[in-house]
Write a protein that holds these residues in place. Structure first.
Motif, mmCIF file in Angstrom:
data_model
loop_
_atom_site.group_PDB
_atom_site.id
_atom_site.type_symbol
_atom_site.label_atom_id
_atom_site.label_comp_id
_atom_site.label_asym_id
_atom_site.label_seq_id
_atom_site.Cartn_x
_atom_site.Cartn_y
_atom_site.Cartn_z
ATOM 1 N N ALA A 58 0.833 -1.205 0.000
ATOM 2 C CA ALA A 58 0.000 0.000 0.000
ATOM 3 C C ALA A 58 0.868 1.256 0.000
ATOM 4 O O ALA A 58 0.527 2.265 -0.633
ATOM 5 C CB ALA A 58 -0.928 -0.007 1.210
ATOM 6 N N TRP A 59 1.977 1.209 0.712
ATOM 7 C CA TRP A 59 2.928 2.325 0.710
ATOM 8 C C TRP A 59 3.490 2.520 -0.687
ATOM 9 O O TRP A 59 3.568 3.638 -1.197
ATOM 10 C CB TRP A 59 4.033 2.018 1.708
ATOM 11 C CG TRP A 59 5.123 3.037 1.809
ATOM 12 C CD1 TRP A 59 4.994 4.406 1.784
ATOM 13 C CD2 TRP A 59 6.522 2.779 1.987
ATOM 14 N NE1 TRP A 59 6.227 5.008 1.938
ATOM 15 C CE2 TRP A 59 7.178 4.025 2.070
ATOM 16 C CE3 TRP A 59 7.263 1.610 2.097
ATOM 17 C CZ2 TRP A 59 8.555 4.132 2.250
ATOM 18 C CZ3 TRP A 59 8.634 1.707 2.287
ATOM 19 C CH2 TRP A 59 9.270 2.965 2.354
ATOM 20 N N LYS A 60 3.871 1.421 -1.312
ATOM 21 C CA LYS A 60 4.447 1.470 -2.656
ATOM 22 C C LYS A 60 3.450 2.037 -3.666
ATOM 23 O O LYS A 60 3.814 2.844 -4.538
ATOM 24 C CB LYS A 60 4.880 0.066 -3.073
ATOM 25 C CG LYS A 60 5.550 -0.049 -4.434
ATOM 26 C CD LYS A 60 6.020 -1.492 -4.663
ATOM 27 C CE LYS A 60 6.753 -1.635 -5.988
ATOM 28 N NZ LYS A 60 5.844 -1.497 -7.146
ATOM 29 N N SER A 61 2.195 1.629 -3.548
ATOM 30 C CA SER A 61 1.183 2.046 -4.530
ATOM 31 C C SER A 61 0.409 3.298 -4.117
ATOM 32 O O SER A 61 -0.492 3.732 -4.838
ATOM 33 C CB SER A 61 0.190 0.899 -4.768
ATOM 34 O OG SER A 61 -0.494 0.583 -3.569
ATOM 35 N N LYS A 62 0.745 3.856 -2.938
ATOM 36 C CA LYS A 62 0.085 5.070 -2.431
ATOM 37 C C LYS A 62 -1.434 4.873 -2.318
ATOM 38 O O LYS A 62 -2.232 5.713 -2.719
ATOM 39 C CB LYS A 62 0.411 6.284 -3.319
ATOM 40 C CG LYS A 62 1.905 6.585 -3.435
ATOM 41 C CD LYS A 62 2.152 7.799 -4.311
ATOM 42 C CE LYS A 62 3.613 8.186 -4.351
ATOM 43 N NZ LYS A 62 4.460 7.148 -4.961
ATOM 44 N N ASP A 63 -1.800 3.751 -1.743
ATOM 45 C CA ASP A 63 -3.213 3.387 -1.595
ATOM 46 C C ASP A 63 -3.799 4.047 -0.345
ATOM 47 O O ASP A 63 -3.696 3.522 0.766
ATOM 48 C CB ASP A 63 -3.331 1.864 -1.501
ATOM 49 C CG ASP A 63 -4.761 1.382 -1.450
ATOM 50 O OD1 ASP A 63 -5.672 2.221 -1.334
ATOM 51 O OD2 ASP A 63 -4.971 0.160 -1.512
ATOM 52 N N ALA A 64 -4.426 5.186 -0.510
ATOM 53 C CA ALA A 64 -4.942 5.957 0.624
ATOM 54 C C ALA A 64 -6.070 5.233 1.346
ATOM 55 O O ALA A 64 -6.199 5.323 2.580
ATOM 56 C CB ALA A 64 -5.410 7.323 0.137
ATOM 57 N N LYS A 65 -6.904 4.501 0.633
ATOM 58 C CA LYS A 65 -8.046 3.828 1.254
ATOM 59 C C LYS A 65 -7.611 2.706 2.194
ATOM 60 O O LYS A 65 -8.293 2.406 3.170
ATOM 61 C CB LYS A 65 -8.967 3.276 0.168
ATOM 62 C CG LYS A 65 -9.670 4.342 -0.663
ATOM 63 C CD LYS A 65 -10.605 3.695 -1.681
ATOM 64 C CE LYS A 65 -11.318 4.753 -2.509
ATOM 65 N NZ LYS A 65 -12.229 4.130 -3.507
ATOM 66 N N PHE A 66 -6.491 2.110 1.889
ATOM 67 C CA PHE A 66 -6.014 0.974 2.672
ATOM 68 C C PHE A 66 -5.850 1.320 4.144
ATOM 69 O O PHE A 66 -6.246 0.561 5.040
ATOM 70 C CB PHE A 66 -4.683 0.492 2.094
ATOM 71 C CG PHE A 66 -3.976 -0.540 2.927
ATOM 72 C CD1 PHE A 66 -4.282 -1.887 2.790
ATOM 73 C CD2 PHE A 66 -2.999 -0.165 3.843
ATOM 74 C CE1 PHE A 66 -3.621 -2.841 3.553
ATOM 75 C CE2 PHE A 66 -2.341 -1.107 4.612
ATOM 76 C CZ PHE A 66 -2.653 -2.449 4.471
ATOM 77 N N TRP A 67 -5.261 2.478 4.430
ATOM 78 C CA TRP A 67 -4.874 2.808 5.794
ATOM 79 C C TRP A 67 -6.061 3.111 6.705
ATOM 80 O O TRP A 67 -5.953 2.989 7.926
ATOM 81 C CB TRP A 67 -3.906 3.987 5.774
ATOM 82 C CG TRP A 67 -2.714 3.694 4.928
ATOM 83 C CD1 TRP A 67 -2.477 4.122 3.656
ATOM 84 C CD2 TRP A 67 -1.605 2.843 5.266
ATOM 85 N NE1 TRP A 67 -1.297 3.604 3.181
ATOM 86 C CE2 TRP A 67 -0.737 2.825 4.151
ATOM 87 C CE3 TRP A 67 -1.258 2.117 6.406
ATOM 88 C CZ2 TRP A 67 0.443 2.103 4.148
ATOM 89 C CZ3 TRP A 67 -0.085 1.395 6.401
ATOM 90 C CH2 TRP A 67 0.753 1.383 5.283
ATOM 91 N N ALA A 68 -7.179 3.489 6.145
ATOM 92 C CA ALA A 68 -8.352 3.834 6.948
ATOM 93 C C ALA A 68 -8.818 2.666 7.802
ATOM 94 O O ALA A 68 -9.257 2.853 8.949
ATOM 95 C CB ALA A 68 -9.480 4.316 6.042
ATOM 96 N N THR A 69 -8.716 1.453 7.269
ATOM 97 C CA THR A 69 -9.152 0.271 8.013
ATOM 98 C C THR A 69 -7.985 -0.550 8.536
ATOM 99 O O THR A 69 -8.152 -1.377 9.433
ATOM 100 C CB THR A 69 -10.029 -0.633 7.111
ATOM 101 O OG1 THR A 69 -9.298 -0.970 5.922
ATOM 102 C CG2 THR A 69 -11.314 0.086 6.736
ATOM 103 N N PHE A 70 -6.796 -0.341 8.008
ATOM 104 C CA PHE A 70 -5.632 -1.113 8.428
ATOM 105 C C PHE A 70 -5.072 -0.608 9.752
ATOM 106 O O PHE A 70 -4.650 -1.397 10.603
ATOM 107 C CB PHE A 70 -4.547 -1.037 7.347
ATOM 108 C CG PHE A 70 -3.298 -1.800 7.679
ATOM 109 C CD1 PHE A 70 -3.273 -3.190 7.593
ATOM 110 C CD2 PHE A 70 -2.139 -1.140 8.067
ATOM 111 C CE1 PHE A 70 -2.108 -3.902 7.902
ATOM 112 C CE2 PHE A 70 -0.984 -1.836 8.372
ATOM 113 C CZ PHE A 70 -0.971 -3.227 8.293
ATOM 114 N N LEU A 71 -5.050 0.705 9.941
ATOM 115 C CA LEU A 71 -4.503 1.287 11.162
ATOM 116 C C LEU A 71 -5.564 1.363 12.254
ATOM 117 O O LEU A 71 -6.713 1.734 12.005
ATOM 118 C CB LEU A 71 -3.960 2.686 10.894
ATOM 119 C CG LEU A 71 -2.770 2.813 9.935
ATOM 120 C CD1 LEU A 71 -2.384 4.277 9.780
ATOM 121 C CD2 LEU A 71 -1.574 1.988 10.429
ATOM 122 N N SER A 72 -5.156 1.041 13.466
ATOM 123 C CA SER A 72 -6.032 1.205 14.619
ATOM 124 C C SER A 72 -6.214 2.692 14.917
ATOM 125 O O SER A 72 -5.326 3.513 14.647
ATOM 126 C CB SER A 72 -5.412 0.512 15.835
ATOM 127 O OG SER A 72 -6.055 0.887 17.028
#
Length: 312
Positions: A58-72
């Motif tokens: 996700a970091w590599k692809s700059k996937d902003a949506k990923f972090w909303a549910t991945f991070l506590s």
């Protein structure tokens, strides 16, 4: 996945406190809620490794949506300019300043911090740039996952570049500048920060005075550490030998900008800045960004894991 900046030997001298470790296993025998699990649980280890790989992708692809549910929502960590919470971490991980060509994780170790929290440490090999500067190829990273509504979410992350301290040029001014930088307090700062900070101060004071007995009493049965050179050491015996050795001559020290984050009823993370007046291995001790994980054992908070980074 924060940008890693170069640092001087003045900051590097803080490694003495950071040179020890052990399996950061907080499933010690005194914890009331210790799970019956170990690093040999291959399926669980594979699951955490998969989660970390998905984060790097996700970091590599700059996937902003990923972090909303991945991070506590409790997330705290360190980035290119200091402490991160969920909002600032999402912004940094999806920014346009980094171009990642490839990544690979290896040497993964998973340790339990109770039934609802786990620590994974590993070596990260990354080829890429941030703000036009090449990232260190090899780093040692740590992430903590907590169980949230049946899902594992990342609640802490930091990584330290693996470097040869003897090859680092002296740059004492950079470290001092880093101490004056503003570091945002996480929105989830716990009211019990001062209590944990008092224990952390005792740990550092025991290190300063080479008091092995006190260090042993303040730490959990199994501990580990990633130092600012990216070295991971894996036994409490190694930790006690290093922390109590007379390599440093430190007259005084201070821990500031501390923030405690309660990850679960039995797991806390303390993030802070540290500075010391003195020398280690003949070099002036520089400032660092520190993180310490505490586990509750028989109603006492014990130091269990830490990772230190050069401030700035």
């Amino acid at each position: 996945m924060a940008k890693i900046v170069r640092f001087g030997l003045a900051a590097a001298a803080a490694f003495i406190f950071a040179t020890c470790g052990g399996n950061a296993l907080a499933n010690n025998t005194n914890a009331d809620d210790t799970p019956e699990r170990t690093d040999s649980d291959v399926s669980t280890k594979a699951a955490f490794v998969k989660l970390e790989n998905s984060a790097y992708q996700a970091w590599k692809s700059k996937d902003a949506k990923f972090w909303a549910t991945f991070l506590s929502d409790k997330f705290v960590g360190w980035g290119s300019s200091g402490r991160l919470d969920k909002t600032s971490a999402t912004k940094e991980y999806t920014g346009t300043v980094c171009e990642i060509e490839s990544y690979a994780l290896s040497d993964e170790l998973v340790s339990w911090l109770g039934k609802d929290a786990a620590l994974i440490t590993y070596k990260a090999t990354v080829n890429g740039t941030c703000s036009g500067q090449h990232l260190p190829t090899d780093s040692r990273a740590a992430a903590i996952y907590v169980r949230d509504d049946g899902k594992w979410k990342r609640a802490f992350y930091a990584r330290a570049a693996i470097v040869d301290p003897k090859a680092i040029a002296v740059n004492s001014t950079g470290g001092q500048k880093a101490l004056s930088e503003e570091i945002a307090q996480p929105t989830n700062r716990n009211a019990g920060t001062d209590d944990i900070l008092a224990v952390e101060t005792d740990v550092w004071e025991a290190w300063r005075t080479h008091n092995a007995k006190k260090l042993t009493d303040l730490t959990a049965t199994n501990i580990s550490f990633i130092n600012i050179f990216g070295a991971y050491l894996a036994t409490k015996a190694d930790a006690m030998r290093d922390w109590s050795a007379p390599y440093c001559d430190v007259r005084s020290l201070s821990l500031t900008d501390a923030a405690g984050t309660m990850l679960s009823p039995r797991v806390r993370v303390l993030t802070f800045k540290a500075a010391a007046d003195g020398t280690c291995y003949g070099q002036k001790v520089g400032p660092i960004w520190g993180s310490s994980v505490y586990v509750k054992s028989a109603n006492v908070w014990k130091w269990s894991f830490g990772i230190n980074l050069p401030a700035g």
